[in-house]
Design a protein around this motif. Structure first.
Motif, mmCIF file in Angstrom:
data_model
loop_
_atom_site.group_PDB
_atom_site.id
_atom_site.type_symbol
_atom_site.label_atom_id
_atom_site.label_comp_id
_atom_site.label_asym_id
_atom_site.label_seq_id
_atom_site.Cartn_x
_atom_site.Cartn_y
_atom_site.Cartn_z
ATOM 1 N N GLU A 353 -43.077 49.869 36.269
ATOM 2 C CA GLU A 353 -41.913 50.733 36.424
ATOM 3 C C GLU A 353 -42.093 51.761 37.536
ATOM 4 O O GLU A 353 -41.139 52.108 38.229
ATOM 5 N N THR A 354 -43.320 52.276 37.711
ATOM 6 C CA THR A 354 -43.583 53.281 38.738
ATOM 7 C C THR A 354 -44.755 52.843 39.617
ATOM 8 O O THR A 354 -45.641 52.098 39.187
ATOM 9 N N ALA A 355 -44.764 53.350 40.846
ATOM 10 C CA ALA A 355 -45.812 52.997 41.809
ATOM 11 C C ALA A 355 -47.095 53.788 41.576
ATOM 12 O O ALA A 355 -48.172 53.387 42.029
ATOM 13 N N ALA A 357 -49.127 54.419 38.910
ATOM 14 C CA ALA A 357 -50.234 53.759 38.228
ATOM 15 C C ALA A 357 -50.762 52.583 39.045
ATOM 16 O O ALA A 357 -51.976 52.337 39.080
ATOM 17 N N VAL A 358 -49.879 51.841 39.717
ATOM 18 C CA VAL A 358 -50.306 50.698 40.519
ATOM 19 C C VAL A 358 -51.199 51.165 41.672
ATOM 20 O O VAL A 358 -52.233 50.552 41.976
ATOM 21 N N LYS A 359 -50.805 52.235 42.331
ATOM 22 C CA LYS A 359 -51.585 52.787 43.450
ATOM 23 C C LYS A 359 -53.009 53.117 42.999
ATOM 24 O O LYS A 359 -53.998 52.746 43.661
ATOM 25 N N GLU A 360 -53.138 53.801 41.864
ATOM 26 C CA GLU A 360 -54.460 54.173 41.375
ATOM 27 C C GLU A 360 -55.240 52.959 40.886
ATOM 28 O O GLU A 360 -56.460 52.876 41.067
ATOM 29 N N TRP A 361 -54.563 52.017 40.273
ATOM 30 C CA TRP A 361 -55.224 50.814 39.744
ATOM 31 C C TRP A 361 -55.815 49.987 40.885
ATOM 32 O O TRP A 361 -56.968 49.529 40.808
ATOM 33 N N LEU A 362 -55.047 49.778 41.958
ATOM 34 C CA LEU A 362 -55.536 49.011 43.096
ATOM 35 C C LEU A 362 -56.738 49.700 43.754
ATOM 36 O O LEU A 362 -57.634 49.038 44.301
ATOM 37 N N ARG A 363 -56.783 51.019 43.672
ATOM 38 C CA ARG A 363 -57.849 51.775 44.332
ATOM 39 C C ARG A 363 -59.188 51.638 43.614
ATOM 40 O O ARG A 363 -60.241 51.624 44.272
ATOM 41 N N ILE A 364 -59.167 51.486 42.277
ATOM 42 C CA ILE A 364 -60.437 51.553 41.537
ATOM 43 C C ILE A 364 -60.832 50.256 40.841
ATOM 44 O O ILE A 364 -61.965 50.148 40.354
ATOM 45 N N ARG A 365 -59.964 49.274 40.770
ATOM 46 C CA ARG A 365 -60.320 48.040 40.068
ATOM 47 C C ARG A 365 -61.103 47.106 40.996
ATOM 48 O O ARG A 365 -60.905 47.100 42.212
ATOM 49 N N PRO A 366 -62.012 46.265 40.419
ATOM 50 C CA PRO A 366 -62.805 45.345 41.240
ATOM 51 C C PRO A 366 -61.934 44.299 41.935
ATOM 52 O O PRO A 366 -60.827 43.992 41.490
ATOM 53 N N GLU A 367 -62.454 43.767 42.990
ATOM 54 C CA GLU A 367 -61.691 42.843 43.840
ATOM 55 C C GLU A 367 -61.207 41.628 43.065
ATOM 56 O O GLU A 367 -60.078 41.157 43.262
ATOM 57 N N ALA A 386 -40.725 50.403 43.549
ATOM 58 C CA ALA A 386 -40.938 51.343 44.642
ATOM 59 C C ALA A 386 -41.077 52.804 44.233
ATOM 60 O O ALA A 386 -41.765 53.572 44.903
ATOM 61 N N MET A 387 -40.417 53.241 43.150
ATOM 62 C CA MET A 387 -40.385 54.670 42.819
ATOM 63 C C MET A 387 -41.753 55.134 42.300
ATOM 64 O O MET A 387 -42.354 54.492 41.443
ATOM 65 N N LEU A 404 -42.726 57.876 48.401
ATOM 66 C CA LEU A 404 -42.469 56.467 48.715
ATOM 67 C C LEU A 404 -43.558 55.865 49.590
ATOM 68 O O LEU A 404 -43.538 54.671 49.879
ATOM 69 N N ALA A 405 -44.538 56.678 50.002
ATOM 70 C CA ALA A 405 -45.615 56.194 50.873
ATOM 71 C C ALA A 405 -46.393 55.013 50.283
ATOM 72 O O ALA A 405 -46.805 54.116 51.033
ATOM 73 N N PRO A 406 -46.638 54.954 48.947
ATOM 74 C CA PRO A 406 -47.389 53.807 48.409
ATOM 75 C C PRO A 406 -46.746 52.450 48.691
ATOM 76 O O PRO A 406 -47.444 51.432 48.658
ATOM 77 N N VAL A 407 -45.444 52.408 48.952
ATOM 78 C CA VAL A 407 -44.805 51.120 49.242
ATOM 79 C C VAL A 407 -45.451 50.482 50.465
ATOM 80 O O VAL A 407 -45.685 49.267 50.520
#
Length: 544
Positions: A353-355, A357-367, A386-387, A404-407
Motif C-alpha cells: 500500500e505504501t512505498a 516499508a518497501v524502500k526499507e525492506w529492499l535496503r536491508i534484506r539479503p539479495e 507509489a505513495m 515520491l523519490a522512492p519511485v
C-alpha cells in the motif's frame, strides 16, 4: 371517632387492594438469565465478540423453555449496523407451553441489558403470538464493552405490556428482532403475568422458519448448475432425518440436529427468475413451506485487493511499527511461493500500500530474498505502489515531491510502479495530478473512511482526473479500504461472506453502478497495520 375509624378501615382496604394487585403482577412465567448486571449466564460471555460468527452459523437463536436455558443464547444481540455480525439483524425465538391460564390474564415482557451501544441503540421488534410492537432501547455508555467488559450503565431495560388474551393454552412464542441500530448485551429476559400461569410440556416437532435464495450458481453432484437456497429449520427435538422439496418435486434428504439448522440446497438453474415453493417434511408430517423468489443471476467480477493498511502509531508506537511491516513483506513473499502453482485466480496476492516499508525492506534484506520479491512482482502476485504514506495535503507540495523519490529507486531495481494508493485519508492533493504522471504512474486508487468524515459519492466511482496542465490519472474511488472485512472474508465463513457479497452487489445495483466489475479492498485481519493472511486465498479457491 366512628367516621375516622371507617376512614382508617377504608384506607387499609384500599392499601390491601393495591398490594394484592402489585403482588398479582409478579407471577414469573419464565426467566432467562439473572438481572445482576452481568452476562455470564449467556453464551460467549467470556470470548471476543469477533468469535460470534465462528460459534453460530447465523445470528438467529432459538430457545425452548424447560429444555434450553440462557447458556444457549449469545450474550451479544447484534443489529444491522454491526459489521462483526455481517450487518444482519439478530433474532431470538423463545418457545414455551402453557397448561392453564385465566382468560383475562395480562402479561409483561421485560428485557434487561448489561450494556447497549451508546451511539446507535437499536429498535427491537417484539412479537408475542399475534401481538407485535416496536420499542426503542435506551443508550448505554461503553461502546468498547466487548473489549474491556466494563460498564457504568444502570437500569438499561425495556418493558412491553401484553394485552389480555395474548398468552394462550398450548404453544406460545416470543420473538425479538433487532430491527435497526447496533447491539445490546443481555442481562435477563423475563415474562410475568398478573395471575398464575402453569407450564406444560410441548411436543417435539420440526418446522421450516424461512428460506432465502442467493443470486449465484453452484455445481451439483453431477456438475449440473444449481441456484443455492438456504433453509432455516428449527428442530425442537432429537436429531433426525427429514426431506425437502420445491414445487412438488423431491429435493433430497437432510440431516437435522437439535436446535436451529442452516441447510443449503440447490434448485436447477432453469428455475432462475421464478418464484418457487420450498417445503420440508419430517416423519411423513409436513414441517412447513415458504415461497422463495429465485433472482436472475448476473455475471460479476470482484477483484479482491489485500493490503496491510499502513497507519503509523495507530496500533503500535512508531518505533515498533516498521519492524512489523518489514516482516509482513517477508510473509507475503513466503505465501506467494507457497501458492505459485495454484490456479491463477487462487494465487496469493499482496499490494504494498505504501512505498515506505518497501524502500526499507529492499535496503536491508539479503539479495536472494530481494530476487524472490522481484520475481513475484513480475508475475503479478505482488504490486508496489507509489505513495510513501497515506498522506494529508496539509504536508505541502514540497513534502509530496520528496516522498515520491522512492519511485525512482524502485525503477532502478526494475520494479514497475503504475499505481498510487491512498487509503483512510479521504481525498488527495491536487499537485499529484502533475507529479505522478511525470513518474510514469497512470492510475490512482483510493479507499475512503466515513468515520467522522464526509464521503462525496454514494458508491465506487471511476473518473479521469486531469490537472490544469493537461496531465491526467485514471482514478478509482472505491468504498471503505476494509470492505472485504465488512463481509467477514478473514473469518473463512462462506455463509457470512457470501451474504456480504450479495448484499454489496445489490447495493451497487440500487445505486445504478454502471459496471459489472468492482475492486474491493481488505486486510488479512480486521485491523490497521494487519499482517497478510492466506484465508482469502482459500476463500477465492472455493468461489471458483
Amino acid at each position: 371517632m366512628k367516621i375516622a375509624y371507617r376512614h382508617f378501615l377504608l384506607c387499609i382496604l384500599l392499601l390491601s387492594g393495591c398490594l394484592s394487585t402489585a403482588f398479582a403482577k409478579d407471577h414469573v412465567v419464565w426467566r432467562l438469565g439473572e438481572k445482576d448486571g452481568f452476562c455470564r449466564e449467556f453464551a460467549l460471555h467470556d470470548v471476543a465478540y469477533s468469535d460470534f460468527s465462528k460459534r453460530y452459523t447465523c445470528v438467529t437463536t432459538i430457545c425452548q423453555i424447560g429444555t434450553d436455558d440462557s447458556r444457549k443464547i449469545p450474550c451479544a444481540f447484534p443489529g444491522p449496523k454491526d459489521v462483526w455480525a455481517g450487518k444482519q439483524s439478530g433474532e431470538l425465538l423463545v418457545r414455551f407451553g402453557v397448561g392453564r391460564i385465566a382468560p383475562q390474564t395480562r402479561a409483561r415482557l421485560v428485557l434487561d441489558f448489561v450494556e447497549v451501544h451508546p451511539y446507535s441503540p437499536p429498535v427491537l421488534e417484539i412479537t408475542v403470538n399475534g401481538f407485535r410492537t416496536k420499542v426503542q432501547t435506551p443508550a448505554g455508555k461503553n461502546s468498547s464493552y466487548f473489549q474491556n467488559r466494563t460498564t457504568d450503565s444502570h437500569d438499561l431495560a425495556v418493558s412491553v405490556a401484553l394485552p389480555e388474551g395474548t398468552l394462550q393454552v398450548g404453544e406460545n412464542r416470543v420473538s425479538v428482532r433487532n430491527d435497526s441500530g447496533s447491539w445490546v448485551v443481555w442481562d435477563a429476559l423475563t415474562l410475568t403475568a398478573d395471575a398464575p400461569v402453569t407450564a406444560s410440556k410441548l411436543r417435539d416437532k420440526v418446522e421450516l422458519l424461512g428460506a432465502k435464495s442467493s443470486p449465484a450458481l453452484m455445481y451439483g453432484e453431477g456438475q449440473e448448475l444449481l441456484q443455492p437456497v438456504r433453509m432455516q429449520i428449527a428442530n425442537w427435538g432429537a436429531a433426525r432425518e427429514a426431506e425437502w422439496g420445491y414445487d412438488g418435486r423431491k429435493g433430497g434428504k437432510i440431516r437435522l440436529e437439535r436446535g436451529l439448522n442452516q441447510i443449503e440446497a440447490g434448485i436447477p438453474e432453469s428455475f432462475s427468475g421464478r418464484e418457487v415453493t420450498v417445503a420440508v417434511q419430517a416423519g411423513n408430517k409436513p414441517a412447513g413451506s415458504v415461497s422463495v423468489r429465485l433472482d436472475t443471476v448476473d455475471k460479476w467480477t470482484i477483484y479482491l485487493v489485500q493490503h496491510t493498511h499502513t497507519d503509523i502509531g495507530y496500533t503500535k508506537p512508531q518505533t515498533e511499527i516498521l519492524t512489523e511491516h518489514l516482516r509482513y513483506i517477508d510473509y507475503a513473499v513466503e505465501y506467494c511461493e507457497m501458492t505459485e502453482r495454484y490456479p491463477d485466480d487462487s494465487k496469493f496476492r499482496w499490494t504494498c500500500e505504501t512505498a515506505w516499508a518497501v524502500k526499507e525492506w529492499l535496503r536491508i534484506r539479503p539479495e536472494e530474498q530481494v530476487r524472490k520479491f522481484m520475481k513475484y512482482v513480475r508475475n503479478g502476485q505482488i504490486e508496489v505502489t507509489a505513495m510513501f504514506f497515506n498522506m494529508s495535503e496539509l504536508s505541502g507540495e514540497n513534502a509530496y515531491k520528496a516522498f515520491l523519490a522512492p519511485v525512482g529507486m524502485f525503477k532502478r531495481y526494475g520494479l514497475p510502479v503504475s499505481t498510487a494508493m491512498q487509503n483512510d485519508v479521504n481525498g488527495v492533493a491536487w499537485c499529484l495530478a502533475d507529479y505522478l504522471p511525470d513518474l510514469g504512474v497512470r492510475y490512482l486508487t483510493m479507499g475512503s473512511n466515513n468515520h467522522r468524515a464526509l464521503i462525496p459519492f454514494e458508491g465506487p466511482t471511476v473518473y479521469k482526473w486531469e490537472s490544469p496542465s493537461g496531465k491526467s490519472l485514471i482514478s478509482y474511488r472505491s468504498d471503505h479500504y476494509n470492505t472485504g472485512n465488512h463481509w467477514g472474508i478473514e473469518r473463512g465463513d462462506m455463509g457470512v461472506f457470501s451474504e456480504g457479497v450479495f448484499a454489496y452487489i445489490d447495493k451497487l445495483k440500487r445505486q445504478q453502478y454502471p459496471f459489472d466489475v468492482v475492486s474491493v479492498q481488505y486486510s488479512g485481519y480486521f485491523t490497521d497495520n494487519s499482517p497478510p493472511f492466506r484465508q482469502g486465498v482459500r476463500t477465492d479457491s472455493r468461489l471458483e
